[in-house]
Design a protein around this motif. Structure first.
Motif, mmCIF file in Angstrom:
data_model
loop_
_atom_site.group_PDB
_atom_site.id
_atom_site.type_symbol
_atom_site.label_atom_id
_atom_site.label_comp_id
_atom_site.label_asym_id
_atom_site.label_seq_id
_atom_site.Cartn_x
_atom_site.Cartn_y
_atom_site.Cartn_z
ATOM 1 N N UNK A 143 -43.375 2.871 0.548
ATOM 2 C CA UNK A 143 -44.016 4.657 0.217
ATOM 3 C C UNK A 143 -43.410 5.041 -0.574
ATOM 4 N N UNK A 144 -43.952 6.181 -0.657
ATOM 5 C CA UNK A 144 -43.511 7.211 -2.096
ATOM 6 C C UNK A 144 -42.440 7.478 -2.424
ATOM 7 N N UNK A 145 -41.247 7.959 -1.311
ATOM 8 C CA UNK A 145 -40.295 8.135 -0.986
ATOM 9 C C UNK A 145 -39.526 6.446 -2.211
ATOM 10 N N UNK A 146 -39.973 5.235 -1.207
ATOM 11 C CA UNK A 146 -39.168 4.100 -2.107
ATOM 12 C C UNK A 146 -39.727 3.789 -3.600
ATOM 13 N N UNK A 147 -40.995 4.073 -3.297
ATOM 14 C CA UNK A 147 -41.562 3.681 -5.100
ATOM 15 C C UNK A 147 -41.187 4.710 -6.050
ATOM 16 N N UNK A 148 -40.823 5.822 -5.980
ATOM 17 C CA UNK A 148 -39.640 7.118 -6.900
ATOM 18 C C UNK A 148 -38.488 6.735 -7.052
ATOM 19 N N UNK A 149 -37.616 5.666 -5.653
ATOM 20 C CA UNK A 149 -36.042 5.401 -6.005
ATOM 21 C C UNK A 149 -36.404 3.929 -6.514
ATOM 22 N N UNK A 150 -37.471 3.406 -6.147
ATOM 23 C CA UNK A 150 -37.213 2.171 -7.656
ATOM 24 C C UNK A 150 -37.408 2.057 -9.091
ATOM 25 N N UNK A 151 -38.360 3.486 -8.663
ATOM 26 C CA UNK A 151 -38.860 3.781 -10.453
ATOM 27 C C UNK A 151 -37.320 4.639 -10.679
ATOM 28 N N UNK A 152 -36.645 5.331 -9.829
ATOM 29 C CA UNK A 152 -35.179 6.307 -10.217
ATOM 30 C C UNK A 152 -34.500 4.551 -11.467
ATOM 31 N N UNK A 153 -34.050 3.177 -10.437
ATOM 32 C CA UNK A 153 -33.395 2.614 -10.600
ATOM 33 C C UNK A 153 -33.677 1.902 -11.694
ATOM 34 N N UNK A 154 -34.828 1.491 -12.210
ATOM 35 C CA UNK A 154 -35.333 0.790 -13.397
ATOM 36 C C UNK A 154 -34.875 1.940 -14.623
ATOM 37 N N UNK A 155 -35.762 2.662 -14.460
ATOM 38 C CA UNK A 155 -35.631 4.263 -15.154
ATOM 39 C C UNK A 155 -33.912 4.155 -16.110
ATOM 40 N N UNK A 156 -33.112 4.495 -14.647
ATOM 41 C CA UNK A 156 -31.433 4.795 -14.844
ATOM 42 C C UNK A 156 -31.307 3.150 -15.845
ATOM 43 N N UNK A 157 -31.531 1.718 -15.938
ATOM 44 C CA UNK A 157 -31.051 0.882 -15.883
ATOM 45 C C UNK A 157 -31.189 0.294 -18.077
ATOM 46 N N UNK A 158 -33.068 1.215 -18.149
ATOM 47 C CA UNK A 158 -33.472 0.991 -18.873
ATOM 48 C C UNK A 158 -32.387 2.611 -20.223
ATOM 49 N N UNK A 159 -32.863 3.431 -19.504
ATOM 50 C CA UNK A 159 -31.870 4.307 -20.399
ATOM 51 C C UNK A 159 -30.495 4.193 -20.816
ATOM 52 N N UNK A 160 -29.933 3.554 -19.613
ATOM 53 C CA UNK A 160 -28.075 3.735 -19.829
ATOM 54 C C UNK A 160 -28.178 2.570 -20.917
ATOM 55 N N UNK A 161 -28.990 1.699 -21.321
ATOM 56 C CA UNK A 161 -28.912 0.850 -21.660
ATOM 57 C C UNK A 161 -29.054 1.235 -23.204
ATOM 58 N N UNK A 162 -29.767 2.656 -23.933
ATOM 59 C CA UNK A 162 -29.861 3.317 -25.033
ATOM 60 C C UNK A 162 -28.300 4.052 -25.303
ATOM 61 N N UNK A 163 -28.171 4.647 -24.210
ATOM 62 C CA UNK A 163 -26.729 5.103 -24.383
ATOM 63 C C UNK A 163 -25.408 4.889 -25.772
ATOM 64 N N UNK A 164 -24.673 5.457 -26.320
ATOM 65 C CA UNK A 164 -24.129 5.163 -27.279
ATOM 66 C C UNK A 164 -22.869 4.807 -26.269
ATOM 67 N N UNK A 165 -21.523 4.508 -26.148
ATOM 68 C CA UNK A 165 -20.246 4.214 -25.603
ATOM 69 C C UNK A 165 -19.662 5.626 -25.050
ATOM 70 N N UNK A 166 -18.942 5.543 -24.127
ATOM 71 C CA UNK A 166 -18.141 6.444 -23.348
ATOM 72 C C UNK A 166 -18.978 7.880 -23.362
ATOM 73 N N UNK A 167 -20.360 7.763 -23.537
ATOM 74 C CA UNK A 167 -21.906 9.164 -22.984
ATOM 75 C C UNK A 167 -21.490 9.527 -22.244
#
Length: 416
Positions: free
Chosen positions: A333-357
């Motif tokens: 469903x659209x909701x499942x796809x949105x949640x899956x995208x949020x999960x992948x994007x969260x992991x991708x962005x948090x790897x770019x953050x500096x420590x204690x951000x």
């Protein structure tokens, strides 16, 4: 023990002597250096052991003392070879076995690698082969100290390596290199520059001259705190700038999530094929190389088995495993796809953050494009963007010299 082995190799006989002058018989043998041992005497009879070479010289002593000598038993390698002289296959097998043992004991028969799993065994074996060390290499050509230095030079991820030769095996123990961030010495002058784009929100400068203000928009590489302080009283001096510069930063990423897709699932059926080998060569224990399944997952593993005696080569068993799969069409469903995208994007962005951000705000937008749902995430964060950079004093000296030259020119013009 050594005497018995030598006697067996040369061969000897057990004699039975009968006569009334056995003492004189033994005296003559001693005088003529005829070796007789394990003497057992009972009355006018005697039992003893004599080498093959010495037995030929007993006739003269026996004739002088009228002693009768008979051979009771024969022992040793010469008699064994004589009895089996017609069995050429056995003799050839013994010789071949001796040659094999000699080869195994003087050449490399196995390589054992232990230590961290982060350093692949295949990479170590490849490096050894490049330096001429492989199965079958003469042990006399392997220098443990030189080989250790060669491995440390060839593999950058190695932090430590231990190399030793035991028997006919090469044992290598490795440790990975521990990556450490390079930190500037507190005595080294440095500036603080922006590591990322952002808007300055908070500044905690402990040393150095501040070059920006709060709520200032900065770009990556901009000078935030200078390590060059120039005053009318002290003059120009260098310092080690340090502190924290917190700024609001933004990250934006997007990805397409399919709404309908094909998923491969395991059926539980599997087939295995094996290869057995030693000294780098393998023999296939199967005829057909086809996996037997239309869709399957392939796995390969190799197990090494070594004998207690280190002079023998290791036995390797290579396993080819095919796991049957089948394809199933799935939808989300659209909701499942949105949640899956949020999960992948969260992991991708948090790897770019500096420590204690600190993540201040998250906004997510979605847009459907045919069979795909495009998920776009925008993160607003508060993080320390301070980055210490050493000061290049040569550039500052050149800049000062240029300023001094301009100043002198102006003064001369004013004087005129």
């Amino acid at each position: 023990m050594i005497t018995k082995i030598m006697a067996y190799c040369k061969g000897y006989v057990i004699i039975h002597a009968t006569g009334y002058f056995l003492e004189r018989f033994l005296n003559i043998c001693t005088r003529e250096d005829i070796l007789i041992w394990d003497i057992e005497r009972s009355g006018n009879q005697m039992r003893a052991k004599v080498s093959i070479k010495a037995f030929c010289h007993l006739r003269r002593a026996a004739r002088k003392t009228r002693t009768k000598i008979r051979i009771k038993e024969r022992y040793g390698l010469p008699f064994l070879l004589r009895r089996n002289r017609k069995r050429r296959g056995i003799i050839a097998g013994v010789l071949i076995f001796a040659v094999i043992i000699c080869y195994f004991s003087t050449h490399l028969m196995g390589i054992t690698v232990s230590g961290s799993k982060t350093v692949p065994r295949e990479k170590i074996i490849e490096s050894l082969n490049s330096y001429g060390v492989k199965i079958g290499t003469p042990l006399k050509d392997i220098n443990s100290k030189i080989l250790k230095n060669q491995l440390m030079t060839a593999i950058d991820s190695l932090g430590w390596a231990g190399v030793s030769v035991k028997g006919s095996r090469l044992y290598i123990e490795v440790r990975p290199r521990e990556e450490r961030e390079d930190a500037l010495s507190s005595a080294e002058p440095c500036n603080i520059v922006a590591a990322k784009d952002g808007i300055i929100r908070l500044m905690e400068v402990r040393d150095g001259q501040t070059m920006v203000y709060v709520d200032t928009l900065v770009e990556k590489g901009d000078l935030l705190v200078s390590g060059v302080i120039d005053s009318d009283v002290v003059g120009m001096r260098y310092t080690h700038s340090y502190g924290e510069i917190y700024a609001t930063t933004w990250y934006e990423e997007s990805m397409d999530i399919p709404l309908s897709y094909t998923q491969k699932v395991m059926t539980g059926e599997k087939k295995s094929k094996y290869e057995i080998g030693t000294m780098g060569g393998f023999i296939k224990l199967y005829l057909s190389q086809q996996p037997g399944y239309k869709i399957c997952k392939y796995r390969e593993s190799t197990s090494e088995y070594s004998l207690p005696l280190e002079i023998f080569p290791s036995l390797s068993v290579r396993k080819h495993e095919y796991l049957e799969q089948k394809e199933l069409k799935q939808t989300r469903t659209k909701e499942e796809a949105e949640n899956l995208g949020k999960f992948y994007l969260f992991n991708k962005i948090t790897r770019q953050l500096s420590p204690n951000a600190e993540i201040v705000n998250i906004s997510v937008k979605t847009k459907k494009k045919g069979n795909y749902l495009t998920v776009t995430a925008k993160y607003e964060c508060l993080e320390n963007i301070a980055e210490q950079v050493p000061i290049d004093k040569t550039e500052i000296m050149g800049y000062n010299n240029d300023n001094s030259a301009d100043t002198n020119t102006n003064e001369q013009e004013q004087t005129r």
